[in-house]
Design an enzyme around this catalytic site. Structure first.
Site, short mmCIF file in Angstrom:
data_model
loop_
_atom_site.label_atom_id
_atom_site.label_comp_id
_atom_site.label_asym_id
_atom_site.label_seq_id
_atom_site.Cartn_x
_atom_site.Cartn_y
_atom_site.Cartn_z
CE LYS A 69 -3.92 2.17 0.70
NZ LYS A 69 -3.51 2.96 -0.47
CE LYS A 93 4.08 6.73 6.82
NZ LYS A 93 3.85 7.73 5.76
CE LYS A 105 4.81 7.37 -1.11
NZ LYS A 105 4.04 7.63 0.11
CB THR A 189 -2.17 13.14 6.20
OG1 THR A 189 -2.52 12.09 5.32
CG2 THR A 189 -0.70 13.02 6.55
CG ASN A 220 -3.65 16.42 1.66
OD1 ASN A 220 -3.42 16.05 2.81
ND2 ASN A 220 -4.77 16.10 1.05
CB SER A 353 -5.62 4.86 2.56
OG SER A 353 -5.38 5.97 1.76
P1 NAD Z 1 1.47 18.43 -1.67
O1 NAD Z 1 2.07 18.38 -3.01
O2 NAD Z 1 0.00 18.59 -1.52
O3 NAD Z 1 2.15 19.59 -0.80
C1 NAD Z 1 3.51 19.81 -0.71
C2 NAD Z 1 3.70 21.32 -0.56
O4 NAD Z 1 5.06 21.58 -0.23
C3 NAD Z 1 3.39 22.08 -1.85
O5 NAD Z 1 2.46 23.10 -1.57
C4 NAD Z 1 4.74 22.64 -2.28
O6 NAD Z 1 4.65 23.88 -2.92
C5 NAD Z 1 5.48 22.72 -0.96
N1 NAD Z 1 6.93 22.69 -1.08
C6 NAD Z 1 7.68 22.01 -1.99
N2 NAD Z 1 9.00 22.24 -1.79
C7 NAD Z 1 9.07 23.07 -0.72
C8 NAD Z 1 10.14 23.68 -0.04
N3 NAD Z 1 11.41 23.49 -0.39
N4 NAD Z 1 9.86 24.47 1.01
C9 NAD Z 1 8.57 24.71 1.38
N5 NAD Z 1 7.52 24.16 0.76
C10 NAD Z 1 7.76 23.35 -0.28
O7 NAD Z 1 1.98 17.11 -0.91
P2 NAD Z 1 1.39 16.46 0.40
O8 NAD Z 1 0.42 15.41 0.02
O9 NAD Z 1 0.98 17.52 1.35
O10 NAD Z 1 2.68 15.68 0.94
C11 NAD Z 1 3.72 16.36 1.61
C12 NAD Z 1 4.60 15.34 2.30
O11 NAD Z 1 3.82 14.55 3.18
C13 NAD Z 1 5.31 14.33 1.39
O12 NAD Z 1 6.53 13.98 1.99
C14 NAD Z 1 4.38 13.14 1.39
O13 NAD Z 1 5.04 11.95 1.06
C15 NAD Z 1 3.96 13.16 2.85
N6 NAD Z 1 2.70 12.49 3.14
C16 NAD Z 1 1.55 12.83 2.51
C17 NAD Z 1 0.37 12.19 2.86
C18 NAD Z 1 -0.94 12.58 2.27
O14 NAD Z 1 -1.98 12.04 2.71
N7 NAD Z 1 -1.01 13.51 1.33
C19 NAD Z 1 0.37 11.16 3.83
C20 NAD Z 1 1.58 10.84 4.45
C21 NAD Z 1 2.74 11.52 4.10
#
Ligand code: NAD
Length: 419
Positions: A69, A93, A105, A189, A220, A353
């Protein structure tokens, strides 16, 4: 961002946890790499009529607890080791939060800003065309990650159903409501990160209502974390974001932001750079802010040794996967700064999820409250179990989380005579 191989990062901590648990070397050897990584080349007909070939990956780490997953990331820096590391984190996790899943992944090396909507659709469908034989609701269940969303999941699932004739909605999660999506998934999250932040602040004797919080990344995870921390009484005073034209920028307001207004502005303009009544500070100033907690929610490797030495917050909660690298971790430990690791802090997404998958395979409906209450319950359960391990072994929260997860994986591997 710093350059540090995320696979090396996860391997170093895995090794340490196996050593602390005194496990046979074969356990580490099995868990240090995925069971399988598939590399694909996706031909996409661009709008100008020419073909472009995009490289993609799917990594399947360990399925001893259930189907693989994990999300699919679209980003220019995606690479094999990153995908492998992210899949290992997913196994850990799912184990930490008692989900019947293993770690997977995927990713594609692409800058989504360079693609039209039609090109993005063809790329998303192309990914599934190359991989449909290796995914499925009982085998490997993808989801969104950085730069992928419910629209992309709809294209991918539609392609999967067309290619396989298997009309199940459970092969992908993070889908739109009405197409098998679950209430609460989008926020889960962030809700989880906020819950763990609240509990960790409480443990440090800090009342969330008097806390100052800085967040990196307002996608997000970052925006929903901010929203729910604000609901709990927290004060978000700084946000660092990235803009294609401006690069990394940081906004600050010592009185705290109105998060709903900030989210509306970001959704409308795709940037916070021009947000009203804020002070712009440098990224160095962001790390050295006098706040209680920093929550990195962007990409991995944002906090290296240099940043770790600057941080004045008492707590770091990893909303992103792998934002604090191995060396930074040890500096933070020496400086008595608590780090709540990704495999615990951001597990709300995969928990929701799981409930989306449960609804899809059993054709039942859950409300937003059902899902988010279950997310909170499972996360608090894991947090308290890991706290016990942390006290028993006198280790950091990261090591405690790994020890807890590895031990659960080990027991099942043993039971199934896989090791
Ligand atoms: P996303 O694309 O929605 O958001 C990421 C944000 O970070 C964007 O708005 C982007 O502009 C910003 N960003 C990129 N580079 C940056 C920098 N150098 N400095 C500051 N901001 C920056 O992605 P997301 O879904 O929010 O995921 C973010 C992290 O969380 C990732 O590592 C992802 O693997 C992890 N994650 C996400 C989820 C989920 O449910 N979406 C769950 C677990 C982990």
């Amino acid at each position: 961002m710093n350059s540090f191989n995320p696979l090396e990062n996860v391997q170093k901590i895995l090794k340490k946890s196996c050593e602390i648990l005194n496990l046979d070397e074969s356990v580490y050897d099995l868990l240090k790499e995925p069971e399988r990584t598939i590399e694909i080349n996706i031909p996409v007909k661009m709008d100008n009529g020419k073909f472009r070939i995009f490289k993609g990956f799917r990594s399947q780490h360990c399925d001893v607890m259930g189907p693989y997953k994990g999300g699919i990331r679209f980003h220019p820096t995606v690479n094999g080791d990153e995908v492998k590391a992210l899949s290992a984190w997913m196994s850990l996790k799912c184990s930490a939060t008692h989900l019947p899943f293993g770690g997977g992944k995927g990713g594609i090396i692409v800058d989504v800003n360079e693609l039209s909507d039609n090109e993005l659709e063809r790329l998303s469908r192309g990914y599934v065309k190359e991989l449909y034989k290796y995914i499925g609701d009982r085998y490997d269940i993808p989801a969104p990650d950085v730069n992928t969303n419910e629209k992309i999941m709809a294209w991918m699932l539609d392609e999967y159903i067309k290619l396989t004739g298997n009309n199940t909605l459970a092969t992908f999660t993070g889908k739109a409501l009405g197409f098998g999506g679950s209430y609460g998934r989008k926020e889960a999250t962030g809700v989880g990160v906020a819950v763990i932040t609240r509990e960790s602040l409480k443990k440090l004797g800090i009342n969330i209502r008097e806390s100052k919080i800085a967040i990196q990344g307002f996608g997000n995870v970052g925006s929903n974390t901010a929203k729910h921390l604000e609901r709990m009484g927290g004060n978000i005073v700084s946000i660092s974001e990235y803009d294609k034209e401006k690069g990394v920028y940081t906004i600050y307001n010592e009185d705290g932001f109105d998060i709903a207004d900030l989210i509306e502005h970001f959704e409308k303009n795709n940037t916070l750079f021009d947000y009203k009544d804020v002070k712009h500070i440098s990224i160095d100033q962001f790390y050295s802010l006098d706040v209680d907690v920093i929550i990195p929610c962007a990409l991995e490797n944002s906090i290296g040794e240099e940043e770790a030495n600057k941080i004045r917050a008492k707590l770091i909660v990893e909303g992103a996967n792998g934002p604090v690298n191995y060396y930074a971790d040890s500096i933070l430990k020496d400086r008595n700064i608590i780090v709540i690791p990704d495999i615990l802090a951001n597990s709300g997404g995969v928990i929701a999820s799981y409930f989306e998958w449960v609804q899809n395979i059993s054709a039942i409906d859950m409300t937003e409250d059902d899902v988010l209450n279950k997310v909170e319950y499972k996360m608090l359960f894991a947090y308290n179990e890991i706290l016990k391990i942390q006290q028993e072994y006198d280790v950091t929260m990261r090591l405690a989380s790994y020890i807890y997860s590895v031990l659960r994986l080990y027991k099942i591997l043993k039971l199934r005579s896989r090791i």
